[in-house]
Design an enzyme around this catalytic site. Structure first.
Site, short mmCIF file in Angstrom:
data_model
loop_
_atom_site.label_atom_id
_atom_site.label_comp_id
_atom_site.label_asym_id
_atom_site.label_seq_id
_atom_site.Cartn_x
_atom_site.Cartn_y
_atom_site.Cartn_z
N THR A 114 -10.80 -2.63 0.83
CA THR A 114 -11.17 -4.03 0.73
C THR A 114 -9.90 -4.85 0.58
OG1 THR A 114 -12.61 -5.58 -0.43
CG2 THR A 114 -11.42 -3.97 -1.79
N SER A 124 -8.94 -1.66 7.45
CA SER A 124 -9.18 -2.92 6.74
C SER A 124 -10.67 -3.26 6.80
CB SER A 124 -8.36 -4.04 7.37
OG SER A 124 -8.84 -5.31 6.97
N SER A 125 -11.13 -3.99 5.82
CA SER A 125 -12.55 -4.38 5.80
C SER A 125 -12.89 -5.36 6.92
CB SER A 125 -12.91 -5.01 4.45
OG SER A 125 -12.10 -6.16 4.20
N CYS A 126 -11.87 -5.93 7.59
CA CYS A 126 -12.17 -6.88 8.67
C CYS A 126 -12.70 -6.19 9.92
CB CYS A 126 -10.93 -7.70 9.00
SG CYS A 126 -9.63 -6.77 9.84
N TYR A 144 -6.49 -7.97 15.11
CA TYR A 144 -6.14 -6.98 14.08
C TYR A 144 -7.30 -6.01 13.88
CZ TYR A 144 -4.72 -5.13 9.52
OH TYR A 144 -4.37 -4.31 8.46
N ASP A 163 -12.63 -20.93 6.74
CA ASP A 163 -13.12 -20.11 5.63
C ASP A 163 -13.06 -18.62 5.93
OD1 ASP A 163 -13.76 -21.71 3.48
OD2 ASP A 163 -15.79 -22.16 4.18
N LYS A 216 -7.51 -1.84 14.41
CA LYS A 216 -7.92 -0.91 13.36
C LYS A 216 -9.15 -0.08 13.78
CE LYS A 216 -4.74 -1.58 10.35
NZ LYS A 216 -3.82 -0.48 10.00
N HIS A 225 -1.91 -13.26 1.96
CA HIS A 225 -3.35 -13.22 1.73
C HIS A 225 -3.73 -14.16 0.59
CE1 HIS A 225 -2.89 -9.33 3.95
NE2 HIS A 225 -4.02 -9.74 4.48
N VAL A 279 0.83 -1.21 0.00
CA VAL A 279 0.00 0.00 0.00
C VAL A 279 0.86 1.26 0.00
CG1 VAL A 279 -1.68 1.35 1.32
CG2 VAL A 279 -1.96 -1.13 1.09
#
Length: 310
Positions: free
Chosen positions: A165, A108-110, A137, A270, A141, A180, A16
């Site tokens: 994303t 982050s999207s998480c 994590y 998953d 964030k 990832h 990034v």
């Protein structure tokens, strides 16, 4: 931002940060400052304080973080929480103490609840439990987002937060265990092709759906928002489109030219069933992505071949 503004990119060697660096250079910015971790440990409060007091940057892109895939997140839970909290606390607070004009915090999207409605709207933050495997994590964030908002509310700091994303692109991490999903697939299919392996095993069932954004598109969005967005809260950055891990694997397989079989290991986690970003807020600000997934994977694979294959 003026072309001669002093701009600090924290994490400039990562995927990034390096994309943001390329974007700023392309746009003609001439006063970009960076430090590698050996020179400046962002987890160290005194080192960060000394750096900011000496350099006095005008703008800060906070792209430094300890990151990894689902296995790394679940294995190094304490490190992912501690290191990321330390990094962002030190950089955000020192930015305030030294009069930084504007700071952008990248999350982050998480951060969104595991079972949040799809697509993920910015106001779904803190509306439910997080995905367990990357909870440390995500909590770090979320703390960064709230810290930016708190410094805006109490001190009037113009600090903004953006939530990308899933990213991929140049300078990605292709570690066999800690990468990832997309770079992991690129490496796995490439190695299977070159070694004539008859099949490739993918972690999980292949049914979760994910959205992917090329890192240079993220950098373009960050550059745009740094100049056009000055509000509390957060902005999702993505494409607004997703696909299943199975379909992603088939796409990578075809691009690399692997002819073997794909198998799925359902004993591996998953993660979240789906993480599609609602990007209507971003689109309303005037920015949309330009690099589609197939084109982006081809660019990333070319980069992988140049940098990771002897």
């Amino acid at each position: 931002m003026e072309k001669n503004s002093k701009i600090y990119i924290a994490g400039h060697r990562g995927m990034v940060g390096s994309a943001i660096y390329r974007k700023l250079e392309k746009e003609g910015f001439t006063n970009i400052i960076t430090r590698v971790s050996a020179e400046l440990d962002l987890r160290n409060q005194q080192q960060v304080a000394d750096f900011f007091a000496g350099e006095k940057p005008d703008y800060v892109f906070l792209a430094a973080a300890k990151v990894g895939g689902i296995i790394a997140n679940n294995t190094y839970r304490a490190e992912f929480l501690y290191d990321n909290l330390q990094i962002q606390n030190n950089v955000i607070h020192s930015s305030y103490l030294n009069g930084v004009t504007k700071l952008m915090f990248l999350g982050s999207s998480c951060i969104y609840p595991k079972m949040a409605p799809q697509p993920l709207k910015e106001d779904y933050l803190l509306m439910g439990p997080l995905e367990e495997t990357n909870e440390p994590y995500a909590i770090a964030k979320i703390a960064g987002i709230k810290m930016c908002d708190a410094y805006r509310a109490q001190y009037g700091c113009n600090y903004i937060s953006v939530m990308p994303t899933n990213l991929y692109g140049y300078n990605d991490n292709y570690h066999p265990q800690n990468s990832h999903v997309l770079p992991a697939l690129i490496r796995r299919f490439h190695e299977a092709k070159t070694q004539n392996v008859p099949d490739v095993t993918i972690w999980g069932t292949g049914t979760p759906k994910r959205e992917f954004l090329f890192a240079d598109d993220l950098a373009s969005a960050c550059y745009y928002l740094m100049q056009n967005y000055d509000e509390p809260g957060l902005v999702n950055i993505g494409t607004g489109e997703d696909l299943s891990i199975k379909d992603l694997a088939l796409l990578v397989k075809n691009i690399i030219g692997y002819t073997g079989e794909i198998k799925f290991d359902a004993t591996k986690p998953d993660g979240t069933p789906r993480k599609l970003m609602d990007v209507s807020k971003l689109h309303s600000k005037g920015w949309t992505h330009t690099i589609e997934l197939e084109e982006g994977i081809k660019l990333a694979y070319r980069d992988f071949l140049e940098k990771h294959i002897a």
